[in-house]
Write a protein that holds these residues in place. Structure first.
Motif, PDB file in Angstrom:
ATOM      1  N   ARG A  16      -3.765   4.443 -27.745  1.00 19.39           N
ATOM      2  CA  ARG A  16      -4.784   3.983 -26.788  1.00 19.39           C
ATOM      3  C   ARG A  16      -6.136   3.796 -27.471  1.00 19.39           C
ATOM      4  NH1 ARG A  16      -4.942   5.899 -20.659  1.00 19.39           N
ATOM      5  NH2 ARG A  16      -3.161   4.681 -19.924  1.00 19.39           N
ATOM      6  N   GLU A  17      -6.486   4.723 -28.359  1.00 20.38           N
ATOM      7  CA  GLU A  17      -7.759   4.603 -29.061  1.00 20.38           C
ATOM      8  C   GLU A  17      -7.767   3.372 -29.966  1.00 20.38           C
ATOM      9  OE1 GLU A  17      -8.110   8.303 -31.067  1.00 20.38           O
ATOM     10  OE2 GLU A  17      -8.656   9.430 -29.258  1.00 20.38           O
ATOM     11  N   GLU A  18      -6.616   3.035 -30.526  1.00 22.45           N
ATOM     12  CA  GLU A  18      -6.529   1.900 -31.440  1.00 22.45           C
ATOM     13  C   GLU A  18      -6.407   0.571 -30.700  1.00 22.45           C
ATOM     14  OE1 GLU A  18      -3.435   0.114 -34.827  1.00 22.45           O
ATOM     15  OE2 GLU A  18      -3.028   2.047 -33.843  1.00 22.45           O
ATOM     16  N   LEU A  19      -5.571   0.543 -29.636  1.00 21.19           N
ATOM     17  CA  LEU A  19      -5.170  -0.728 -29.040  1.00 21.19           C
ATOM     18  C   LEU A  19      -5.604  -0.918 -27.592  1.00 21.19           C
ATOM     19  CD1 LEU A  19      -1.520  -0.781 -30.459  1.00 21.19           C
ATOM     20  CD2 LEU A  19      -3.507  -2.053 -31.338  1.00 21.19           C
ATOM     21  N   GLY A  20      -6.130   0.138 -26.965  1.00 25.42           N
ATOM     22  CA  GLY A  20      -6.539   0.011 -25.568  1.00 25.42           C
ATOM     23  C   GLY A  20      -5.396   0.264 -24.614  1.00 25.42           C
ATOM     24  N   GLU A  21      -4.908  -0.793 -23.958  1.00 27.50           N
ATOM     25  CA  GLU A  21      -3.834  -0.680 -22.977  1.00 27.50           C
ATOM     26  C   GLU A  21      -2.536  -1.247 -23.538  1.00 27.50           C
ATOM     27  OE1 GLU A  21      -3.966   0.816 -20.029  1.00 27.50           O
ATOM     28  OE2 GLU A  21      -6.042   1.397 -20.396  1.00 27.50           O
ATOM     29  N   PRO A  22      -1.393  -0.902 -22.920  1.00 27.63           N
ATOM     30  CA  PRO A  22      -0.103  -1.403 -23.426  1.00 27.63           C
ATOM     31  C   PRO A  22       0.037  -2.909 -23.388  1.00 27.63           C
ATOM     32  CG  PRO A  22       0.240   0.465 -21.962  1.00 27.63           C
ATOM     33  CD  PRO A  22      -1.210   0.087 -21.845  1.00 27.63           C
ATOM     34  N   GLY A  23      -0.758  -3.587 -22.534  1.00 31.61           N
ATOM     35  CA  GLY A  23      -0.691  -5.037 -22.493  1.00 31.61           C
ATOM     36  C   GLY A  23       0.129  -5.581 -21.347  1.00 31.61           C
ATOM     37  N   LYS A  24       0.887  -4.740 -20.665  1.00 32.66           N
ATOM     38  CA  LYS A  24       1.679  -5.139 -19.514  1.00 32.66           C
ATOM     39  C   LYS A  24       1.692  -4.004 -18.507  1.00 32.66           C
ATOM     40  CE  LYS A  24       4.760  -8.393 -21.885  1.00 32.66           C
ATOM     41  NZ  LYS A  24       4.305  -9.594 -21.178  1.00 32.66           N
ATOM     42  N   GLN A  25       2.189  -4.313 -17.319  1.00 33.78           N
ATOM     43  CA  GLN A  25       2.427  -3.301 -16.302  1.00 33.78           C
ATOM     44  C   GLN A  25       3.932  -3.171 -16.067  1.00 33.78           C
ATOM     45  OE1 GLN A  25       0.254  -1.177 -14.824  1.00 33.78           O
ATOM     46  NE2 GLN A  25      -1.241  -2.035 -16.281  1.00 33.78           N
ATOM     47  N   PRO A  26       4.391  -2.018 -15.594  1.00 35.42           N
ATOM     48  CA  PRO A  26       5.839  -1.852 -15.373  1.00 35.42           C
ATOM     49  C   PRO A  26       6.379  -2.859 -14.362  1.00 35.42           C
ATOM     50  CG  PRO A  26       4.699   0.260 -15.274  1.00 35.42           C
ATOM     51  CD  PRO A  26       3.639  -0.789 -15.285  1.00 35.42           C
ATOM     52  N   GLU A  27       7.556  -3.382 -14.639  1.00 34.81           N
ATOM     53  CA  GLU A  27       8.256  -4.213 -13.668  1.00 34.81           C
ATOM     54  C   GLU A  27       9.083  -3.371 -12.710  1.00 34.81           C
ATOM     55  OE1 GLU A  27      10.439  -7.108 -15.874  1.00 34.81           O
ATOM     56  OE2 GLU A  27       8.654  -8.324 -16.304  1.00 34.81           O
ATOM     57  N   GLN A  28       9.385  -2.155 -13.118  1.00 35.95           N
ATOM     58  CA  GLN A  28      10.135  -1.224 -12.282  1.00 35.95           C
ATOM     59  C   GLN A  28       9.282   0.023 -12.079  1.00 35.95           C
ATOM     60  OE1 GLN A  28      12.972  -1.895 -10.853  1.00 35.95           O
ATOM     61  NE2 GLN A  28      13.519  -3.765 -11.924  1.00 35.95           N
ATOM     62  N   PRO A  29       8.399   0.032 -11.096  1.00 35.00           N
ATOM     63  CA  PRO A  29       7.521   1.203 -10.903  1.00 35.00           C
ATOM     64  C   PRO A  29       8.337   2.447 -10.555  1.00 35.00           C
ATOM     65  CG  PRO A  29       6.757  -0.699  -9.633  1.00 35.00           C
ATOM     66  CD  PRO A  29       8.127  -1.029 -10.123  1.00 35.00           C
ATOM     67  N   VAL A  30       7.890   3.574 -11.064  1.00 32.29           N
ATOM     68  CA  VAL A  30       8.574   4.841 -10.803  1.00 32.29           C
ATOM     69  C   VAL A  30       7.547   5.929 -10.546  1.00 32.29           C
ATOM     70  CG1 VAL A  30      10.643   4.297 -12.171  1.00 32.29           C
ATOM     71  CG2 VAL A  30       8.675   5.366 -13.283  1.00 32.29           C
ATOM     72  N   ASP A  31       7.982   6.974  -9.892  1.00 28.98           N
ATOM     73  CA  ASP A  31       7.200   8.198  -9.756  1.00 28.98           C
ATOM     74  C   ASP A  31       7.754   9.216 -10.743  1.00 28.98           C
ATOM     75  OD1 ASP A  31       5.417   7.428  -7.780  1.00 28.98           O
ATOM     76  OD2 ASP A  31       6.780   7.964  -6.159  1.00 28.98           O
ATOM     77  N   LEU A  32       6.961   9.570 -11.735  1.00 27.87           N
ATOM     78  CA  LEU A  32       7.390  10.566 -12.709  1.00 27.87           C
ATOM     79  C   LEU A  32       7.209  11.953 -12.107  1.00 27.87           C
ATOM     80  CD1 LEU A  32       5.800   9.040 -15.915  1.00 27.87           C
ATOM     81  CD2 LEU A  32       8.237   9.400 -15.547  1.00 27.87           C
ATOM     82  N   VAL A  33       8.312  12.628 -11.845  1.00 26.41           N
ATOM     83  CA  VAL A  33       8.240  13.969 -11.276  1.00 26.41           C
ATOM     84  C   VAL A  33       8.381  15.043 -12.351  1.00 26.41           C
ATOM     85  CG1 VAL A  33       9.110  13.204  -9.043  1.00 26.41           C
ATOM     86  CG2 VAL A  33      10.728  14.030 -10.766  1.00 26.41           C
ATOM     87  N   GLY A  34       8.546  14.637 -13.590  1.00 26.65           N
ATOM     88  CA  GLY A  34       8.668  15.603 -14.674  1.00 26.65           C
ATOM     89  C   GLY A  34       8.868  14.895 -15.992  1.00 26.65           C
ATOM     90  N   GLY A  35       8.804  15.677 -17.050  1.00 28.43           N
ATOM     91  CA  GLY A  35       9.007  15.129 -18.374  1.00 28.43           C
ATOM     92  C   GLY A  35       8.823  16.194 -19.432  1.00 28.43           C
ATOM     93  N   VAL A  36       9.125  15.804 -20.663  1.00 29.97           N
ATOM     94  CA  VAL A  36       9.038  16.726 -21.796  1.00 29.97           C
ATOM     95  C   VAL A  36       8.006  16.193 -22.782  1.00 29.97           C
ATOM     96  CG1 VAL A  36      10.288  17.924 -23.619  1.00 29.97           C
ATOM     97  CG2 VAL A  36      11.460  17.342 -21.480  1.00 29.97           C
ATOM     98  N   LEU A  37       6.922  16.962 -22.949  1.00 38.16           N
ATOM     99  CA  LEU A  37       5.852  16.617 -23.880  1.00 38.16           C
ATOM    100  C   LEU A  37       6.262  17.116 -25.259  1.00 38.16           C
ATOM    101  CD1 LEU A  37       4.614  17.178 -20.931  1.00 38.16           C
ATOM    102  CD2 LEU A  37       2.442  17.375 -22.116  1.00 38.16           C
ATOM    103  N   ASN A  38       6.431  16.186 -26.191  1.00 35.70           N
ATOM    104  CA  ASN A  38       6.899  16.526 -27.526  1.00 35.70           C
ATOM    105  C   ASN A  38       5.762  16.473 -28.541  1.00 35.70           C
ATOM    106  OD1 ASN A  38      10.188  16.467 -27.733  1.00 35.70           O
ATOM    107  ND2 ASN A  38       9.430  15.227 -26.036  1.00 35.70           N
ATOM    108  N   TYR A  39       5.647  17.543 -29.322  1.00 38.14           N
ATOM    109  CA  TYR A  39       4.645  17.640 -30.381  1.00 38.14           C
ATOM    110  C   TYR A  39       5.359  18.024 -31.673  1.00 38.14           C
ATOM    111  CZ  TYR A  39       1.314  17.645 -26.534  1.00 38.14           C
ATOM    112  OH  TYR A  39       0.595  17.305 -25.415  1.00 38.14           O
ATOM    113  N   CYS A  40       5.472  17.056 -32.597  1.00 35.75           N
ATOM    114  CA  CYS A  40       6.174  17.326 -33.859  1.00 35.75           C
ATOM    115  C   CYS A  40       5.325  16.995 -35.075  1.00 35.75           C
ATOM    116  CB  CYS A  40       7.508  16.576 -33.899  1.00 35.75           C
ATOM    117  SG  CYS A  40       7.371  14.795 -33.671  1.00 35.75           S
ATOM    118  N   ASP A  41       4.038  16.755 -34.850  1.00 35.98           N
ATOM    119  CA  ASP A  41       3.084  16.587 -35.947  1.00 35.98           C
ATOM    120  C   ASP A  41       2.243  17.851 -36.022  1.00 35.98           C
ATOM    121  OD1 ASP A  41       3.851  13.893 -36.437  1.00 35.98           O
ATOM    122  OD2 ASP A  41       2.646  13.273 -34.711  1.00 35.98           O
ATOM    123  N   PRO A  42       2.548  18.784 -36.918  1.00 35.65           N
ATOM    124  CA  PRO A  42       1.912  20.107 -36.857  1.00 35.65           C
ATOM    125  C   PRO A  42       0.405  20.092 -37.013  1.00 35.65           C
ATOM    126  CG  PRO A  42       3.219  19.859 -38.866  1.00 35.65           C
ATOM    127  CD  PRO A  42       3.564  18.705 -37.988  1.00 35.65           C
TER     128      PRO A  42
END
Length: 316
Positions: A65-91
Motif C-alpha cells: 500500500r505504501e508503494e502502490l496505493g490501492e490494488p487497482g480494482k474492487q472485488p467482483e464477489q464481495p464477501v464479509d470476512l468473519v475471520g482469518g489468519v494473520l501470518n508473520y514470517c519476516d522476523p
C-alpha cells in the motif's frame, strides 16, 4: 467459549500490520510472475457471504500500500470476512517484545482472527539469533496458534537446501502440539522431493493427528493424496495461484476432498484477476470464484464449506 464472528475491513487489517517496529520495506520472498494475459471478465456480483481467509500477510500488505496505493480494482464477489489468519514470517518485522500483545489488543472481541508466526525458508541463511529469540518469545503467547510459514523453497540454489532443512528441524523441535503447522513447499520439476522430505521430517517429530495447512497448494493429485492419507488433519489451501494451474493441477483441485479444502488470498501476492497491482483479503470471493469454477460447484456452497473447514482447523 463461543466464537465472535465480526466482519473486519481491510483497513483494520492494515492497522494490525502497523503495530510492529518500523523497518525498511522489503520485497516478499515469493512474488509470483504475472499471469498470461486474460480478457477482463464482466463484473459478476453475488450476494455477500461469510468467508475466512486462511492465509495473508498484513505487514507485506502495508508495504504494498505504501508503494502502490490501492490494488487497482474492487472485488467482483464481495464477501464479509468473519475471520482469518494473520501470518508473520519476516522476523525483522516482529522483533518488538510487545508485537503480539498489540495485535491481541487490536483484535479484542474478534476471536476468529488468529495469529501465526515463523521464519520463511527463504530466510534460512539470513535470520539471526535476535530473530530466533523474538520468535520463541512470541510463540510462548497462547494467542499465536500457528507456525507459519515454514518449510522448503527448492527453487533456490541447492546450496541453500541444507540450511532450510536445519531451520525446519529446529522449528519442529520448538513444538507443534496445539499449533497449526502452515507449510510453504515449493520444489523443482514436479516437486516430489520437497513433499517426500517434508512428510518424512514431520512423521519423525509430530503426531499423526498434527493439524497441517498446506499453504497455496500447487501439487499433483498423487501429492495431495499422499498428504491427506497420512495426516487426517491435513488441509489444502487454494489461492489465486489457480489462475496459472496446468491441466494436471486443475484435476488436483477437483479431487481434493471437500472436508479438506481451504481458501486463502496469500495477500498481497497472487491477485485473482488480471490488472491488479496487488492482492488483499477482500478479494477472497474472487479467489473462490476461480476454485468454484474448477470444481463445478456453486460459489455459495464453496464459501460455506471452506469457511466451516477453516473454523474447524483454526478455531476449534
Amino acid at each position: 467459549m463461543a466464537q465472535t464472528n465480526v466482519p473486519i475491513e481491510t483497513e483494520e487489517l492494515i492497522l494490525l500490520a502497523s503495530s510492529g517496529e518500523e523497518m525498511e520495506e522489503q520485497e516478499g520472498p515469493h512474488q509470483e510472475e504475472e499471469a498470461p494475459h486474460q480478457e477482463e471478465e464482466a463484473p459478476h456480483q453475488a450476494s455477500q457471504a461469510d468467508t475466512y481467509d486462511t492465509h495473508f500477510h498484513p505487514d507485506r500488505i502495508q508495504s504494498k500500500r505504501e508503494e502502490l496505493g490501492e490494488p487497482g480494482k474492487q472485488p467482483e464477489q464481495p464477501v464479509d470476512l468473519v475471520g482469518g489468519v494473520l501470518n508473520y514470517c519476516d522476523p525483522e518485522n516482529y522483533t518488538s517484545p510487545d508485537f503480539v500483545n498489540e495485535l491481541v489488543r487490536l483484535q479484542e472481541g474478534r476471536n476468529t482472527w488468529k495469529i501465526a508466526m515463523g521464519i520463511h525458508p527463504k530466510q534460512a541463511s539470513t535470520f539471526t539469533e535476535r530473530h530466533w529469540q523474538a520468535l520463541l518469545r512470541h510463540l510462548d503467547n497462547p494467542r499465536v496458534i500457528g507456525l507459519s510459514e515454514v518449510g522448503f523453497e527448492f527453487t533456490m540454489s541447492p546450496e541453500e537446501w541444507p540450511n532450510q532443512e536445519r531451520l525446519f528441524n529446529a522449528l519442529l523441535d520448538v513444538g507443534t502440539r496445539g499449533r497449526v503447522l502452515i507449510l510453504h513447499l515449493r520444489g523443482v520439476e514436479d516437486g516430489t522431493s520437497v513433499h517426500v522430505i517434508s512428510r518424512r521430517l514431520i512423521r519423525k517429530k509430530c503426531p499423526k493427528g498434527q493439524r497441517i495447512h498446506l499453504h497455496s497448494f500447487n501439487g499433483t493429485v498423487a501429492q495431495m493424496r499422499a498428504w491427506t492419507t497420512e495426516f487426517p488433519n491435513c488441509f489444502l489451501g487454494l489461492s489465486g495461484l489457480t489462475r496459472w494451474f496446468s491441466d494436471h493441477q486443475r484435476t488436483m483441485v477437483r479431487e481434493i476432498p471437500e472436508g479438506r479444502l481451504l481458501l486463502e488470498t496469500d495477500a498481497p501476492y497472487l491477485p485473482p484477476r488480471p490488472g491488479m497491482r496487488f492482492n488483499e483479503p477482500k478479494f477472497l470471493g474472487d479467489v473462490g470464484r476461480l476454485v468454484a469454477g474448477l470444481r463445478d460447484i456453486p460459489l455459495a456452497r464453496l464459501m460455506a464449506v471452506t469457511t466451516a473447514n477453516a473454523q474447524r482447523l483454526y478455531c476449534s
